[in-house]
Design a protein around this motif. Structure first.
Motif, PDB file in Angstrom:
ATOM      1  N   CYS A  76       0.810  -1.224   0.000  1.00 57.06           N
ATOM      2  CA  CYS A  76       0.000   0.000   0.000  1.00 57.06           C
ATOM      3  C   CYS A  76       0.839   1.268   0.000  1.00 57.06           C
ATOM      4  O   CYS A  76       0.315   2.360   0.199  1.00 57.06           O
ATOM      5  N   GLY A  77       2.131   1.146  -0.202  1.00 47.99           N
ATOM      6  CA  GLY A  77       2.982   2.316  -0.374  1.00 47.99           C
ATOM      7  C   GLY A  77       3.433   2.947   0.930  1.00 47.99           C
ATOM      8  O   GLY A  77       3.459   2.309   1.987  1.00 47.99           O
ATOM      9  N   THR A  78       3.763   4.230   0.844  1.00 45.38           N
ATOM     10  CA  THR A  78       4.310   4.963   1.979  1.00 45.38           C
ATOM     11  C   THR A  78       3.630   6.319   2.123  1.00 45.38           C
ATOM     12  O   THR A  78       3.030   6.831   1.184  1.00 45.38           O
ATOM     13  N   ILE A  79       3.748   6.861   3.320  1.00 49.42           N
ATOM     14  CA  ILE A  79       3.433   8.264   3.568  1.00 49.42           C
ATOM     15  C   ILE A  79       4.733   8.865   4.072  1.00 49.42           C
ATOM     16  O   ILE A  79       5.229   8.474   5.126  1.00 49.42           O
ATOM     17  N   GLY A  80       5.292   9.764   3.279  1.00 54.18           N
ATOM     18  CA  GLY A  80       6.631  10.252   3.595  1.00 54.18           C
ATOM     19  C   GLY A  80       7.608   9.092   3.487  1.00 54.18           C
ATOM     20  O   GLY A  80       7.629   8.386   2.491  1.00 54.18           O
ATOM     21  N   ASP A  81       8.373   8.849   4.559  1.00 55.08           N
ATOM     22  CA  ASP A  81       9.318   7.733   4.586  1.00 55.08           C
ATOM     23  C   ASP A  81       8.769   6.500   5.282  1.00 55.08           C
ATOM     24  O   ASP A  81       9.466   5.483   5.375  1.00 55.08           O
TER      25      ASP A  81
END
Length: 152
Positions: A76-81
């Motif tokens: 589901c990816g990232t938010i920021g790092d």
């Protein structure tokens, strides 16, 4: 003052960066359609995947939505790092096509967050909903199981 604080907190969160969605998973099974179809149904039963539609004549199998931990079948990816963790809702559609003594199988996936958090701390949040991409694990494992079952 409050607006500046809200803007600062939002800017620190970083944007959501979704994973690149892979193309549909495709593979060929070295067995006739009927044998492959039976093996796929048995493999899906072993996974305990709830099915919405099974249409042998058209070669389509569609799963119901099921919940899985983010990272297992869904990226589901990232938010920021920070990587998103939590739960994802996933569903799969299989297209099975006879090719003489072989059978072609294509697996399409649809995934999104159900409840997530950034990194490994904090409580799970249901909103906003982010799109996810398949890790390819479900598809690869299913095809390997089917290959084993057609040899039995």
């Amino acid at each position: 003052m409050a607006a500046a604080l809200a803007l600062t907190l939002t800017a620190c969160a970083g944007p959501h960066v979704g994973p690149l969605p892979p193309p549909p998973y495709r593979s060929e099974i070295d067995a006739h359609y009927d044998r492959t179809w039976t093996a796929i149904i048995r493999a899906l039963a072993r996974e305990n995947l709830p099915l919405r539609a099974v249409a042998r004549d058209s070669g389509v199998i569609s799963s119901d939505d099921t919940i899985t931990p983010i990272g297992l079948w869904a990226d589901c990816g990232t938010i920021g790092d920070d990587r998103l963790e939590g739960e994802a809702v996933v569903s799969f559609t299989l297209f099975v096509e006879p090719l003489g003594s072989h059978t072609r199988v294509q697996i399409n996936s649809k995934m999104r967050t159900q409840a997530f958090r950034k990194g490994s701390s904090g409580s799970l949040k249901p909103q906003p909903v982010y799109p996810c991409a398949s890790t390819g694990r479900f598809e690869a494992n299913l095809i390997e199981t089917v290959r084993g079952l057609v040899k039995e």
